[in-house]
Enzyme design. Sequence first.
Site, PDB file in Angstrom:
ATOM      1  N   GLY A  27     -39.393  28.893 138.068  1.00 12.81           N
ATOM      2  CA  GLY A  27     -38.389  28.580 137.059  1.00 12.81           C
ATOM      3  C   GLY A  27     -38.427  27.129 136.632  1.00 12.81           C
ATOM      4  O   GLY A  27     -38.379  26.813 135.442  1.00 12.81           O
ATOM      5  N   SER A 150     -43.341  41.453 140.360  1.00 10.97           N
ATOM      6  CA  SER A 150     -44.110  40.941 141.490  1.00 10.97           C
ATOM      7  C   SER A 150     -45.171  41.958 141.877  1.00 10.97           C
ATOM      8  O   SER A 150     -45.036  43.152 141.606  1.00 10.97           O
ATOM      9  CB  SER A 150     -43.180  40.693 142.680  1.00 10.97           C
ATOM     10  N   TYR A 175     -37.065  44.851 148.557  1.00 15.49           N
ATOM     11  CA  TYR A 175     -37.610  43.885 147.595  1.00 15.49           C
ATOM     12  C   TYR A 175     -38.551  44.593 146.630  1.00 15.49           C
ATOM     13  O   TYR A 175     -38.492  44.369 145.406  1.00 15.49           O
ATOM     14  CB  TYR A 175     -38.348  42.769 148.328  1.00 15.49           C
TER      15      TYR A 175
END
Length: 317
Positions: A27, A150, A175
């Site tokens: 980010g 991801s 996740y």
Amino acid sequence: MSQWTTNDIPDLRGKVALVTGGNSGLGKETVQALAARGAHVILAARNPERGEKAREEVLQSVPDASIKFMQLDLASQAAIREFAASFLETHQRLDLLFNNAGVMAIPRHETKDGFEMQFGTNHLGHFALTGLLLPLLLATPKSRVVTTSSMARAMGRVNLDDLQSQKGYTRWSAYGQSKRANLLFAFELQRRLAATSTETISVAAHPGYAHTNLQSTSATLSNSNLELWFYEKFGAFVGQPAAMGALPQLYAGLSSDIHGGELVGPGGFSSMRGHPRVETKAQREYDRPTAERLWDASIELTGVDYAQLQQNQPSSI
């Protein structure tokens, strides 16, 4: 495309970009790259001290950068609504929304709304934020929504009967579910956008294996010295710096070769490192029935219904 870098970013003066999780890792690199090309960047992060520190650090590298910090807690639906209301009140356009923030492979916790933390933050938080900002995105010519997935999406599946992992929890499968949900959301949003007359598009990206604080945080919170050792040794061998890991989402947001519905990742060894490229086989991962059910469940859980988008679509969608 194989050697695309931040030097290929066009002049962004007059553009407004919002980056969630803009205080560190991918980010922060994204914020700096956008600001360096003249965009007005909103650095959104949960922790005010870390957010302001990141803003100051970017300003040291890009002294004339136009950066504003805004507090955003993606683990709170009320905070997301408060943030969105403030953003809509103070901004007249939104060219680029980078759904970048996330938590990775942590012990089971719940958000303030009772959602499993990874699913609640990584997917539901960004689902709600995007929907609440949708009117401004649709009103901004050629705006883009870039959602960060991801490689870990491969180890997860969207369990529609137990989205909150209440029947059983492993931190990596949770996740993986959240990151697969990110991908399905990006593709499903593009399908719905494409059915309207809007110029807004939705794109997915992933960083490959990028060195960020996610790995150490995950291992530390899970008391796993073995994982910490693995990240240090394995990551040094196959990984890449955060600046390289941010290139796929920057490419997804800024390249003229992107038209909506793509997944952009590193083009090198096993998609773990290298310059960005479109992963042409990624659409095979789009399971429309699952994506539609996830969409409906996300509306029910967040209360954000994407009404403006639905009003502009044919009933057959």
